[in-house]
Design a protein around this motif. Structure first.
Motif, PDB file in Angstrom:
ATOM      1  N   LEU A  17       1.028  -1.184   0.207  1.00 22.10           N
ATOM      2  CA  LEU A  17       0.009   0.096  -0.090  1.00 22.10           C
ATOM      3  C   LEU A  17       1.064   1.358  -0.112  1.00 22.10           C
ATOM      4  O   LEU A  17       1.299   1.582   1.082  1.00 22.10           O
ATOM      5  N   PRO A  18       1.159   1.769  -1.164  1.00 18.23           N
ATOM      6  CA  PRO A  18       1.995   2.907  -1.263  1.00 18.23           C
ATOM      7  C   PRO A  18       1.030   4.281  -1.410  1.00 18.23           C
ATOM      8  O   PRO A  18       0.005   4.265  -2.221  1.00 18.23           O
ATOM      9  N   ILE A  19       1.285   5.163  -0.522  1.00 15.19           N
ATOM     10  CA  ILE A  19       0.284   6.465  -0.310  1.00 15.19           C
ATOM     11  C   ILE A  19       1.266   7.776  -0.267  1.00 15.19           C
ATOM     12  O   ILE A  19       2.386   7.657   0.423  1.00 15.19           O
ATOM     13  N   ALA A  20       0.676   8.631  -1.443  1.00 12.63           N
ATOM     14  CA  ALA A  20       1.406   9.982  -1.185  1.00 12.63           C
ATOM     15  C   ALA A  20       0.647  10.893  -0.319  1.00 12.63           C
ATOM     16  O   ALA A  20      -0.329  10.929  -0.475  1.00 12.63           O
ATOM     17  N   VAL A  21       1.311  11.110   0.836  1.00 13.54           N
ATOM     18  CA  VAL A  21       0.658  12.018   2.023  1.00 13.54           C
ATOM     19  C   VAL A  21       1.165  13.513   1.963  1.00 13.54           C
ATOM     20  O   VAL A  21       1.985  13.769   2.105  1.00 13.54           O
ATOM     21  N   SER A  22      -0.046  14.302   1.641  1.00 12.11           N
ATOM     22  CA  SER A  22      -0.013  15.534   1.057  1.00 12.11           C
ATOM     23  C   SER A  22      -0.323  16.354   2.457  1.00 12.11           C
ATOM     24  O   SER A  22       0.279  17.418   2.654  1.00 12.11           O
TER      25      SER A  22
ATOM     26  N   SER B 166       3.819  16.855  -0.255  1.00 13.11           N
ATOM     27  CA  SER B 166       2.929  17.338  -1.097  1.00 13.11           C
ATOM     28  C   SER B 166       3.473  17.185  -2.582  1.00 13.11           C
ATOM     29  O   SER B 166       2.868  17.148  -3.680  1.00 13.11           O
ATOM     30  N   ARG B 167       4.822  17.182  -2.810  1.00 10.51           N
ATOM     31  CA  ARG B 167       5.474  17.116  -3.954  1.00 10.51           C
ATOM     32  C   ARG B 167       5.420  15.743  -4.735  1.00 10.51           C
ATOM     33  O   ARG B 167       5.627  15.416  -5.786  1.00 10.51           O
ATOM     34  N   TYR B 168       4.970  14.758  -3.719  1.00  8.18           N
ATOM     35  CA  TYR B 168       4.755  13.319  -4.442  1.00  8.18           C
ATOM     36  C   TYR B 168       3.392  13.257  -4.933  1.00  8.18           C
ATOM     37  O   TYR B 168       3.141  12.285  -5.766  1.00  8.18           O
ATOM     38  N   ALA B 169       2.378  14.293  -4.515  1.00 10.06           N
ATOM     39  CA  ALA B 169       1.075  13.970  -4.877  1.00 10.06           C
ATOM     40  C   ALA B 169       0.895  14.231  -6.468  1.00 10.06           C
ATOM     41  O   ALA B 169       1.584  15.354  -6.696  1.00 10.06           O
ATOM     42  N   SER B 170      -0.045  13.948  -7.030  1.00 11.39           N
ATOM     43  CA  SER B 170      -0.314  14.170  -8.397  1.00 11.39           C
ATOM     44  C   SER B 170      -1.432  13.403  -9.162  1.00 11.39           C
ATOM     45  O   SER B 170      -1.955  12.531  -8.544  1.00 11.39           O
ATOM     46  N   ASP B 171      -2.018  14.183 -10.270  1.00  7.67           N
ATOM     47  CA  ASP B 171      -2.993  13.546 -11.048  1.00  7.67           C
ATOM     48  C   ASP B 171      -2.421  12.716 -11.991  1.00  7.67           C
ATOM     49  O   ASP B 171      -1.618  13.286 -12.803  1.00  7.67           O
ATOM     50  N   PRO B 172      -2.661  11.333 -12.127  1.00 10.43           N
ATOM     51  CA  PRO B 172      -1.898  10.635 -13.154  1.00 10.43           C
ATOM     52  C   PRO B 172      -1.986  11.042 -14.524  1.00 10.43           C
ATOM     53  O   PRO B 172      -1.060  10.701 -15.460  1.00 10.43           O
ATOM     54  N   CYS B 173      -3.179  11.621 -14.786  1.00 13.68           N
ATOM     55  CA  CYS B 173      -3.530  12.009 -16.050  1.00 13.68           C
ATOM     56  C   CYS B 173      -2.542  13.330 -16.277  1.00 13.68           C
ATOM     57  O   CYS B 173      -2.552  13.637 -17.746  1.00 13.68           O
TER      58      CYS B 173
ATOM     59  N   THR C  14      -4.232  12.612  -1.812  1.00 14.07           N
ATOM     60  CA  THR C  14      -5.065  12.289  -0.717  1.00 14.07           C
ATOM     61  C   THR C  14      -5.351  13.835  -0.207  1.00 14.07           C
ATOM     62  O   THR C  14      -4.387  14.651  -0.365  1.00 14.07           O
ATOM     63  N   ASP C  15      -6.725  14.182   0.142  1.00  9.48           N
ATOM     64  CA  ASP C  15      -6.979  15.546   0.479  1.00  9.48           C
ATOM     65  C   ASP C  15      -7.001  16.003   2.137  1.00  9.48           C
ATOM     66  O   ASP C  15      -6.785  16.988   2.206  1.00  9.48           O
TER      67      ASP C  15
END
Length: 630
Positions: free
Chosen positions: A344-349, A578-585, A608-609
């Motif tokens: 379970l990898p998660i980008a924690v913003s 937060s720099r790990y977070a992104s929209d895959p599209c 993740t919001d």
């Protein structure tokens, strides 16, 4: 018999007694061929039984071997290959752990000599010349005098500002003097500045090797030390430092024969502070590995680069074989052996209080950012069973966070659920810390399996990216149920070697009229040095910037790859920034997530919001895998 009753020995009789009979060596090789694959112990036993050397007997079989296993250095060094009789023509070369290949190749050709080594060597050379001047031939005297000229010139550049530093440190007034203690320059500029550009280093190195002057000077220095009634320990130290210093000097002289554009000279001047003396050094840093690696590629049939964390592969290609056409380079990546539900990898913003995580250079030291990270860990210890490994960008930052948590009471809250351990700076202490961490995890794992209401449920290990733990330790099963990567561990832009590599890769030195880089030492100037590094990065258009980013993501991949070591293992991976977070599209090709291994990227929760969107999946993930394992 000699004049004093000693037996006169011929050169052959003085050799190794285990190699005198060629017949036994042939018999050794014959028996090896007739038997199945032998390990080292088997070869030693066979050599002992026959009375011949198993090492040279085995080495003589290398040219006819179908499979040869050897370390990086023996493969990548031309002289090592020749001494081993290793012919690569038509061979298939397989290099494991190839993420280290470019750095290992380049570092093999680095060389360093320190101020203390030069001082000791210069003194030994003077004593030797003074004692044997009338016995030495003109050629020998000239070469030794040349060595004295070189050591004197090197010492002059290293000690130039020593007296000024002592004055500043001993003064009672606060003085802000910006004296560059680290600088870089080209080989030619270095030689010209010291007025030693007229020396033929190739002939000098040849003389040193053929005349055995290294051992002569070191041996005489030891004799003088004994006559001066030094202690045995002092004598051994003096001889060892003279011998090693001489070898270091020869390595540096050999480096000075390289092409001007292949590397840089890094000068770290000797300086004094109120607490201690900082030994200076002259270091040659090799910047390009493509020419060295091409010697291998030109001979072999194929090269296979293998590893679990080769991504991003583009950086390796750019540094080792940029000329290779795309159709000759094939990249293959397979999925991890563990099923999707075991990772379970998660980008924690955002943290529990809603603060956006930003661990870039400025914001990461803010008290509120450190506190928010502590609150995150306070929540994680309640939901993650067994062991949590938290990776920080440096030992200094880990210490700052730890002290802040201790002062605020956050550390005590964490330790109500898990015992906290810290990676030591000394490698000698790591094994003991890891054993304590493992024993604690196993202890509470066994207790919790019997008593589901136990107050403590495991341990937390605070580790550092680039340290021993991040690269050489496996955290399987309970030792690594959750890996927390704090921020993006970019290397410090104040590192002068890094800046020179970036400039070389980007090609900035070709257009920059000022070929010298200066770094001012001291805490007061840290921000100034970092800003200078960022200025270089801003000038980079692609290759230099990509190299800098790839260094970071390779370190991330190495660290998070410590968990999940077998098919029945499971773990969560939290990328906290937060720099790990992104929209895959909408994600660009240079985004950090695109440089993660495919098996992590495919399963990443990239947006993740709020913290609730992290806590709920973690709770469900560990509950599911716990049930599956029972």
């Amino acid at each position: 018999m000699g004049t004093r009753g000693r037996t006169n020995q011929t050169k052959a009789s003085c050799g190794c007694p285990m190699l005198r009979k060629a017949k036994l060596q042939k018999e050794f090789k014959s028996e090896v061929w007739e038997q199945d694959t032998l390990d080292i112990e088997d070869l030693v036993h066979l050599g002992s039984r026959l009375g011949t050397c198993p090492y040279y007997g085995s080495r003589s079989l290398v040219p006819s071997a179908e499979l040869v296993v050897l370390p990086y250095q023996s493969l990548l060094s031309k002289s090592s290959r020749e001494s081993l009789g290793l012919d690569l023509k038509g061979s298939v070369v397989i290099i494991d752990e190839a993420h280290n290949l470019a750095d290992s190749l380049i570092s093999m050709y680095n060389s360093t000599v320190t101020t203390s080594q030069l001082e000791n060597l210069h003194q030994s050379l003077e004593r030797y010349l003074e004692r044997f001047r009338n016995l030495l031939g003109p050629g020998n005297r000239r070469y030794i005098q040349t060595l004295l000229v070189i050591t004197r010139a090197f010492l002059r550049v290293l000690l130039r500002d020593k007296d000024h530093d002592a004055t500043c440190c001993n003064s009672g007034n606060a003085v802000d003097v910006k004296i560059p203690h680290e600088s870089s320059t080209t080989i030619n500029d270095f030689l010209f500045s010291l007025d030693i550009d007229n020396i033929n280093f190739v002939k000098l190195i040849q003389y040193i090797k053929e005349s055995n002057v290294i051992h002569k000077v070191s041996g005489y220095g030891d004799k003088v030390a004994l006559l001066q009634k030094h202690t045995n320990l002092a004598c051994e130290t003096n001889e060892g430092s003279t011998l090693s210093g001489f070898h270091s000097l020869v390595d540096l002289l050999l480096s000075l024969t390289n092409k001007n554009t292949d590397g840089r000279i890094i000068i770290s001047k000797t300086r004094s502070t109120s607490s201690r003396q900082h030994d200076g050094s002259i270091k040659y840093v090799m910047l390009t590995g493509e020419k060295i690696f091409s010697e291998i590629l030109d001979q072999v049939h194929a090269v296979v680069l293998a590893g679990g964390t080769l991504q991003p592969i583009e950086e390796t290609r750019e540094r080792l074989f940029p000329w290779l056409s795309p159709e000759k380079l094939h990249f293959f990546s397979c999925n991890h052996i563990v099923p999707p539900e075991s990772i379970l990898p998660i980008a924690v913003s955002r943290g529990p209080s809603g603060l956006t995580f930003d661990f870039s250079h400025g914001p990461r030291s803010l008290p509120k950012m450190i506190e928010e990270l502590g609150l995150l860990l306070c929540n994680l210890v309640t939901v993650v069973p067994e062991g949590i490994v938290v990776f920080f960008s440096s030992f200094d930052y880990e210490a700052k966070v730890y002290d802040a948590w201790k002062a605020s009471g956050i550390l005590q809250r964490i330790m109500k659920k898990k015992i906290v351990y810290r990676e030591p700076r000394s490698n000698a202490e790591i094994e003991a810390v890891l054993k304590e961490y493992k024993d604690t995890v196993e202890k509470f794992s066994n207790c919790n399996s019997k008593d589901g209401h136990a107050s403590q449920n495991g341990a937390v290990l605070l580790a550092v990216v680039g340290g021993k733990i991040s690269e050489g330790i496996n955290f399987s099963d309970g030792m690594g149920r959750c890996i927390v990567m704090v921020g993006l561990p970019y290397p410090s832009p104040s590192d002068i070697e890094l800046v020179e590599r970036i400039k070389h890769i980007e090609g900035l030195e070709d257009t920059d009229p000022n070929n010298t880089t200066d770094i001012v030492a001291g805490h007061d100037h840290d921000n100034q040095d970092i800003q200078a590094g960022f200025d270089i990065l801003r000038r980079c258009k692609r290759r230099g910037r990509d190299y800098y980013e790839n260094l970071c993501m390779k370190a991330v991949n190495q660290s998070i790859g410590r968990a999940i070591r077998h098919i029945n293992d499971y773990a969560a991976i939290l990328l906290v920034d937060s720099r790990y977070a992104s929209d895959p599209c909408r994600r660009s090709s240079s985004h950090p997530v695109n440089k993660l291994p495919q098996w992590i990227k495919d399963r990443l929760v990239s947006t993740t919001d709020n913290y609730g969107e992290v806590h709920r999946p973690l709770y469900q993930f560990f509950r599911y895998n716990k049930k599956k394992g029972t």
